[in-house]
Design a protein around this motif. Structure first.
Motif, mmCIF file in Angstrom:
data_model
loop_
_atom_site.group_PDB
_atom_site.id
_atom_site.type_symbol
_atom_site.label_atom_id
_atom_site.label_comp_id
_atom_site.label_asym_id
_atom_site.label_seq_id
_atom_site.Cartn_x
_atom_site.Cartn_y
_atom_site.Cartn_z
ATOM 1 N N UNK A 83 8.524 -24.217 -9.739
ATOM 2 C CA UNK A 83 9.883 -24.684 -9.496
ATOM 3 C C UNK A 83 10.889 -23.674 -10.045
ATOM 4 N N UNK A 84 11.830 -23.297 -9.175
ATOM 5 C CA UNK A 84 12.773 -22.247 -9.493
ATOM 6 C C UNK A 84 12.299 -20.868 -9.087
ATOM 7 N N UNK A 85 11.093 -20.790 -8.515
ATOM 8 C CA UNK A 85 10.496 -19.495 -8.165
ATOM 9 C C UNK A 85 9.704 -19.607 -6.869
ATOM 10 N N UNK A 86 10.372 -20.027 -5.812
ATOM 11 C CA UNK A 86 9.692 -20.233 -4.534
ATOM 12 C C UNK A 86 9.459 -18.969 -3.738
ATOM 13 N N UNK A 87 10.135 -17.867 -4.079
ATOM 14 C CA UNK A 87 9.959 -16.555 -3.460
ATOM 15 C C UNK A 87 10.207 -16.532 -1.953
ATOM 16 N N UNK A 88 10.833 -17.562 -1.419
ATOM 17 C CA UNK A 88 11.258 -17.581 -0.013
ATOM 18 C C UNK A 88 10.099 -17.297 0.949
ATOM 19 N N UNK A 89 8.958 -17.888 0.654
ATOM 20 C CA UNK A 89 7.786 -17.761 1.509
ATOM 21 C C UNK A 89 7.266 -19.141 1.882
ATOM 22 N N UNK A 90 6.297 -19.178 2.765
ATOM 23 C CA UNK A 90 5.579 -20.406 3.099
ATOM 24 C C UNK A 90 4.178 -20.300 2.518
ATOM 25 N N UNK A 91 3.903 -21.090 1.500
ATOM 26 C CA UNK A 91 2.619 -21.013 0.811
ATOM 27 C C UNK A 91 1.480 -21.463 1.728
ATOM 28 N N UNK A 92 0.341 -20.829 1.550
ATOM 29 C CA UNK A 92 -0.849 -21.181 2.327
ATOM 30 C C UNK A 92 -1.943 -21.785 1.458
ATOM 31 N N UNK A 93 -1.778 -21.721 0.146
ATOM 32 C CA UNK A 93 -2.828 -22.152 -0.773
ATOM 33 C C UNK A 93 -2.504 -23.514 -1.382
ATOM 34 N N UNK A 94 -3.533 -24.350 -1.482
ATOM 35 C CA UNK A 94 -3.387 -25.626 -2.178
ATOM 36 C C UNK A 94 -3.318 -25.394 -3.689
ATOM 37 N N UNK A 99 -0.245 -17.326 -1.703
ATOM 38 C CA UNK A 99 -0.719 -16.795 -0.427
ATOM 39 C C UNK A 99 -2.190 -16.393 -0.411
ATOM 40 N N UNK A 100 -2.863 -16.485 -1.559
ATOM 41 C CA UNK A 100 -4.263 -16.088 -1.614
ATOM 42 C C UNK A 100 -4.429 -14.660 -2.097
ATOM 43 N N UNK A 101 -5.646 -14.240 -2.266
ATOM 44 C CA UNK A 101 -5.956 -12.974 -2.924
ATOM 45 C C UNK A 101 -5.928 -11.755 -2.016
ATOM 46 N N UNK A 102 -5.818 -11.942 -0.708
ATOM 47 C CA UNK A 102 -5.835 -10.815 0.219
ATOM 48 C C UNK A 102 -4.418 -10.248 0.374
#
Length: 278
Positions: free
Chosen positions: A99-110, A190-193
């Motif tokens: 929270x406060x650090x969303x980085x303007x991305x769409x997360x793919x990881x649970x 986003x995962x390790x790749x």
């Protein structure tokens, strides 16, 4: 949508609204300043994306943007930086993630993918809400931001050059895929790749062929994050190779704070207004 507050400033009105968000899985809040010109006609819309630890409130309190926005007849919208709420996954002892650090991305990881979808929220959901409810000209949009928000502004503009006529940034994270304070967050979201991180990295996007005509960046030379987090020379090099017109102002003695941002805020708004003119 619910109005949280409204306050007159420089003959315009500073609004704050909240609304339920499907993209972020909960209630989101945003600020919108409408200049006096919006009472008679639609006005250009300038998006401001804030940095780590911020909400919509920080730039409202410290950014000093309303006088210039009123003068140039530009609406300024300030979204939050992440989803909020007790059910939103977080690391309370880590200011660079959650929270406060969303980085303007769409997360793919649970478990983050349910809530941390800031790109979809801003570029789709909030965009539709604003277009339907306010007197703004969606054909004249610009975007700017600070630090993490500068990263967001650059990547959004590079991926959507037909939407954003102008883009600028204060002390942006230009290569978050390798920066000390963003790489760990990218891996969690986003995962390790690292191949999956490229679409959220301005220098990678430019190297991959994304193009915009020009960029304005202001960076303080006394910024404590300059060498390990921001590294504007990487953006300079990428733009030079790609033929993108980058104006990089290295501001002597300025740090990373809103004292720096507020000093040059009016310059950025004037620069955007010239490019958003009808």
């Amino acid at each position: 949508m619910k109005q949280v507050s409204a306050s007159k400033a420089y003959e315009g009105v500073q609004h704050v609204y909240s609304h339920p968000s499907e993209a972020c899985g909960g209630e989101m809040t945003f600020a919108l300043y409408l200049p006096p010109q919006a009472e008679k006609s639609t006005v250009p819309l300038l998006w401001y994306l804030s940095g780590l630890t911020c909400t919509h409130q920080n730039v409202m309190d410290k950014g000093e943007y309303r006088r210039a926005a009123s003068e140039h007849g530009v609406a300024i919208i300030c979204p939050d930086t992440s989803p909020r709420g007790a059910d939103v996954p977080d690391e309370k002892d880590n200011w660079q993630f959650g929270q406060g650090a969303g980085f303007y991305l769409d997360a793919t990881q649970e478990p983050f993918s349910r809530h941390y979808n800031m790109r979809r929220y801003i570029l789709s959901e909030l965009t539709d809400l604003v277009a339907e409810n306010f007197p703004v000209d969606m054909k004249r949009q610009g975007i700017f931001g600070h630090s993490m928000g500068g990263h967001g502004a650059l990547t959004f503009a590079l991926r959507n050059p037909d939407r954003f006529r102008s883009v600028s940034a204060f002390a942006p994270i230009v290569q978050p895929s390798t920066a000390d304070w963003s790489r760990p967050a990218f891996e969690k979201y986003l995962g390790s790749d690292p191949a999956n991180w490229r679409e959220y990295d301005a220098t990678n996007l430019i190297e991959g062929g994304s193009r915009i005509s020009e960029i304005l960046v202001d960076q303080g030379t006394a910024d404590q994050f300059l060498d390990n987090g921001l590294r504007p020379w990487l953006l300079r090099d990428a733009c030079q190779k790609a033929g993108i017109d980058l104006t990089l102002n290295m501001r002597e003695g300025y740090d990373h704070s809103y004292n720096f941002i507020s000093t040059f805020m009016a310059d950025h708004i004037a620069w955007h207004a010239a490019r958003l003119a009808a």
